[in-house]
Design an enzyme around this catalytic site. Structure first.
Site, PDB file in Angstrom:
ATOM      1  N   SER A  30     -59.317   8.151  20.685  1.00 14.66           N
ATOM      2  CA  SER A  30     -59.865   8.169  19.320  1.00 14.66           C
ATOM      3  C   SER A  30     -61.379   8.091  19.276  1.00 14.66           C
ATOM      4  O   SER A  30     -61.951   7.108  19.724  1.00 14.66           O
ATOM      5  CB  SER A  30     -59.354   6.963  18.513  1.00 14.66           C
ATOM      6  OG  SER A  30     -58.001   6.760  18.695  1.00 14.66           O
ATOM      7  N   HIS A  61     -59.135  13.255  16.067  1.00 13.51           N
ATOM      8  CA  HIS A  61     -58.698  13.899  17.312  1.00 13.51           C
ATOM      9  C   HIS A  61     -58.792  15.410  17.097  1.00 13.51           C
ATOM     10  O   HIS A  61     -58.070  15.965  16.274  1.00 13.51           O
ATOM     11  CB  HIS A  61     -57.247  13.523  17.647  1.00 13.51           C
ATOM     12  CG  HIS A  61     -57.075  12.103  18.062  1.00 13.51           C
ATOM     13  ND1 HIS A  61     -56.684  11.735  19.317  1.00 13.51           N
ATOM     14  CD2 HIS A  61     -57.261  10.963  17.381  1.00 13.51           C
ATOM     15  CE1 HIS A  61     -56.634  10.419  19.387  1.00 13.51           C
ATOM     16  NE2 HIS A  61     -56.967   9.930  18.215  1.00 13.51           N
ATOM     17  N   HIS A  83     -49.770  11.350  20.756  1.00 12.34           N
ATOM     18  CA  HIS A  83     -49.196  10.011  20.704  1.00 12.34           C
ATOM     19  C   HIS A  83     -47.703  10.091  20.420  1.00 12.34           C
ATOM     20  O   HIS A  83     -47.237  10.979  19.697  1.00 12.34           O
ATOM     21  CB  HIS A  83     -49.868   9.190  19.597  1.00 12.34           C
ATOM     22  CG  HIS A  83     -51.330   9.003  19.778  1.00 12.34           C
ATOM     23  ND1 HIS A  83     -52.251   9.908  19.313  1.00 12.34           N
ATOM     24  CD2 HIS A  83     -52.036   8.019  20.392  1.00 12.34           C
ATOM     25  CE1 HIS A  83     -53.465   9.484  19.630  1.00 12.34           C
ATOM     26  NE2 HIS A  83     -53.364   8.347  20.283  1.00 12.34           N
ATOM     27  N   TYR A  85     -46.227   7.978  18.553  1.00 10.63           N
ATOM     28  CA  TYR A  85     -46.000   7.630  17.137  1.00 10.63           C
ATOM     29  C   TYR A  85     -46.128   8.822  16.194  1.00 10.63           C
ATOM     30  O   TYR A  85     -45.721   8.758  15.039  1.00 10.63           O
ATOM     31  CB  TYR A  85     -46.928   6.482  16.677  1.00 10.63           C
ATOM     32  CG  TYR A  85     -48.410   6.791  16.701  1.00 10.63           C
ATOM     33  CD1 TYR A  85     -49.013   7.646  15.780  1.00 10.63           C
ATOM     34  CD2 TYR A  85     -49.232   6.193  17.656  1.00 10.63           C
ATOM     35  CE1 TYR A  85     -50.359   7.914  15.810  1.00 10.63           C
ATOM     36  CE2 TYR A  85     -50.585   6.446  17.693  1.00 10.63           C
ATOM     37  CZ  TYR A  85     -51.137   7.311  16.772  1.00 10.63           C
ATOM     38  OH  TYR A  85     -52.484   7.575  16.807  1.00 10.63           O
ATOM     39  N   GLU A  86     -46.697   9.913  16.689  1.00 11.58           N
ATOM     40  CA  GLU A  86     -46.775  11.118  15.853  1.00 11.58           C
ATOM     41  C   GLU A  86     -45.433  11.843  15.789  1.00 11.58           C
ATOM     42  O   GLU A  86     -45.292  12.821  15.065  1.00 11.58           O
ATOM     43  CB  GLU A  86     -47.833  12.081  16.423  1.00 11.58           C
ATOM     44  CG  GLU A  86     -49.239  11.533  16.354  1.00 11.58           C
ATOM     45  CD  GLU A  86     -50.224  12.395  17.132  1.00 11.58           C
ATOM     46  OE1 GLU A  86     -50.816  13.307  16.527  1.00 11.58           O
ATOM     47  OE2 GLU A  86     -50.384  12.164  18.353  1.00 11.58           O
ATOM     48  N   ALA A 113     -59.017   3.511  22.435  1.00 13.65           N
ATOM     49  CA  ALA A 113     -59.450   2.407  21.584  1.00 13.65           C
ATOM     50  C   ALA A 113     -58.332   1.376  21.633  1.00 13.65           C
ATOM     51  O   ALA A 113     -57.158   1.741  21.657  1.00 13.65           O
ATOM     52  CB  ALA A 113     -59.655   2.896  20.156  1.00 13.65           C
ATOM     53  N   MET A 209     -51.945   1.981  21.547  1.00 12.19           N
ATOM     54  CA  MET A 209     -50.795   2.860  21.282  1.00 12.19           C
ATOM     55  C   MET A 209     -50.799   4.136  22.131  1.00 12.19           C
ATOM     56  O   MET A 209     -50.201   5.141  21.746  1.00 12.19           O
ATOM     57  CB  MET A 209     -50.781   3.232  19.793  1.00 12.19           C
ATOM     58  CG  MET A 209     -50.797   2.035  18.856  1.00 12.19           C
ATOM     59  SD  MET A 209     -50.929   2.541  17.137  1.00 12.19           S
ATOM     60  CE  MET A 209     -51.304   0.951  16.350  1.00 12.19           C
ATOM     61  N   SER A 210     -51.458   4.083  23.277  1.00 12.77           N
ATOM     62  CA  SER A 210     -51.536   5.306  24.100  1.00 12.77           C
ATOM     63  C   SER A 210     -51.562   4.929  25.576  1.00 12.77           C
ATOM     64  O   SER A 210     -51.154   3.837  25.953  1.00 12.77           O
ATOM     65  CB  SER A 210     -52.803   6.088  23.730  1.00 12.77           C
ATOM     66  OG  SER A 210     -53.956   5.351  24.096  1.00 12.77           O
ATOM     67  N   ASN A 233     -61.500  -4.020  17.929  1.00  9.19           N
ATOM     68  CA  ASN A 233     -61.176  -5.116  17.004  1.00  9.19           C
ATOM     69  C   ASN A 233     -60.510  -6.243  17.788  1.00  9.19           C
ATOM     70  O   ASN A 233     -59.981  -6.011  18.874  1.00  9.19           O
ATOM     71  CB  ASN A 233     -60.208  -4.616  15.910  1.00  9.19           C
ATOM     72  CG  ASN A 233     -58.953  -3.988  16.506  1.00  9.19           C
ATOM     73  OD1 ASN A 233     -58.969  -2.827  16.937  1.00  9.19           O
ATOM     74  ND2 ASN A 233     -57.888  -4.752  16.575  1.00  9.19           N
ATOM     75  N   HIS A 244     -57.637   1.056  10.345  1.00 14.08           N
ATOM     76  CA  HIS A 244     -58.078   2.193  11.154  1.00 14.08           C
ATOM     77  C   HIS A 244     -59.569   2.469  10.946  1.00 14.08           C
ATOM     78  O   HIS A 244     -60.261   2.892  11.867  1.00 14.08           O
ATOM     79  CB  HIS A 244     -57.240   3.422  10.796  1.00 14.08           C
ATOM     80  CG  HIS A 244     -57.540   4.621  11.638  1.00 14.08           C
ATOM     81  ND1 HIS A 244     -57.380   4.629  13.005  1.00 14.08           N
ATOM     82  CD2 HIS A 244     -57.996   5.859  11.303  1.00 14.08           C
ATOM     83  CE1 HIS A 244     -57.728   5.823  13.479  1.00 14.08           C
ATOM     84  NE2 HIS A 244     -58.114   6.582  12.472  1.00 14.08           N
TER      85      HIS A 244
HETATM   86  N1  HPA Z   1     -53.532  -2.576  18.201  1.00 12.03           N
HETATM   87  C1  HPA Z   1     -53.025  -1.424  18.681  1.00 12.03           C
HETATM   88  N2  HPA Z   1     -53.749  -0.342  18.863  1.00 12.03           N
HETATM   89  C2  HPA Z   1     -55.066  -0.399  18.567  1.00 12.03           C
HETATM   90  C3  HPA Z   1     -55.655  -1.574  18.068  1.00 12.03           C
HETATM   91  C4  HPA Z   1     -54.843  -2.723  17.890  1.00 12.03           C
HETATM   92  O1  HPA Z   1     -55.296  -3.793  17.457  1.00 12.03           O
HETATM   93  N3  HPA Z   1     -56.974  -1.293  17.877  1.00 12.03           N
HETATM   94  C5  HPA Z   1     -57.167   0.006  18.259  1.00 12.03           C
HETATM   95  N4  HPA Z   1     -56.006   0.553  18.677  1.00 12.03           N
END
Ligand code: HPA
Length: 269
Positions: A30, A61, A83, A85-86, A113, A209-210, A233, A244
């Site tokens: 990302s 992306h 991903h 999740y897509e 990320a 998530m990747s 974060n 996001h």
């Molecule tokens: N959790 C999962 N995926 C992420 C996060 C998170 O806090 N931040 C960026 N991608």
């Protein structure tokens, strides 16, 4: 068509487009895909133009495959990854990694990320290992013996020698590179605070998530891996809310350093 036939068809297609003998694959997460804009003598293909290739749906992306010269190396870069999740099957998520191997890549740099468990926003973390909490495995199904064994060893999935070189580059640049365990989930929900407490106990330093599917496929096929998380974060429960927008904003702040760091690292791998 079998998976192996698809891989071969795509390999031949890309070779005919001039994407010959890349040394390194870059799987850019990302907001970090801009690195591919710095590739010289670039051959660029939209994902839509590539046979057997998935389509990217996430904002931020781009959905382009870029081949060319970066830091003195021949690279094949994914600007935008797939991903789970897509709604992509695992074979689609990991197809680019398989094609990278088929084209001859010796190593991949995988970036993402991630939420920090302990580490805070802005941190760069070299991934030393992962915990697969996706409930999936991209190698389920017929094993491709041409790529690797049925029961691959994952003890050294993240290549220690690559990580050492990355640390040396970070030291030289005067940037801080942490190290830790990446825990992969499917998303698309962010985690609950209880999940993050559990993941902390399990030994995770970052959650995202990747990455896990691609690294499993890369390690299976004997490619070396450097994984770098950009912590955007604090994970759930360690800050008041997650969104996001914050992930995108922090990625924007990190990416200058990040691009330079990846380029200089690529030079010495
Ligand atoms: N959790 C999962 N995926 C992420 C996060 C998170 O806090 N931040 C960026 N991608």
């Amino acid at each position: 068509m079998s998976l192996l036939e698809k891989i071969n068809e795509t390999k031949v297609f890309l070779e005919e487009k001039g994407m010959l003998k890349p040394e390194f694959g870059l799987i850019l997460g990302s907001g970090l895909g801009e690195l591919a804009d710095e590739i010289d003598n670039a051959i660029v293909l939209d994902y839509a133009a590539i046979p057997n290739w998935g389509q990217s749906t996430v904002v931020g992306h781009a959905g382009k495959l870029v081949y060319g010269d970066l830091a003195g190396r021949k690279v094949l870069a994914l600007q935008g990854r797939f991903h789970f999740y897509e709604g992509n099957p695992m074979n689609t998520v990991t197809f680019p990694a398989r094609v990278m191997k088929a084209l001859g890549c010796q190593g991949v740099i995988v970036t993402n990320a991630a939420g920090g468990i302990g580490y805070g926003p802005g941190t760069l973390m070299a991934i030393s290992d992962h915990i697969n909490m996706t409930g999936q495995n991209p190698l389920i199904g017929e094993n491709l013996e041409e790529f690797g064994p049925r029961f691959p060893d994952m003890s050294d999935a993240y290549t220690a020698a690559y990580r050492e070189k990355a640390h040396a580059v970070a030291d030289k640049m005067g940037i801080k590179l942490e190290e830790g365990v990446y825990l992969g989930v499917t998303g698309p929900t962010y985690e609950t605070p209880a999940e993050i407490r559990a993941f902390k106990t399990m030994g995770a330093h970052a959650v995202g998530m990747s990455t896990v599917p691609e690294v499993i496929v890369a390690a299976h096929s004997g490619m070396k891996v450097l994984g770098i998380s950009a912590i955007t974060n604090f994970a759930a429960g360690f800050q008041s809310e997650l969104n996001h927008e914050e992930v995108v904003e922090v990625t924007q702040q990190i990416k200058g350093n990040f691009k330079e760091f990846i380029k200089q690292t690529l030079e010495v791998l």
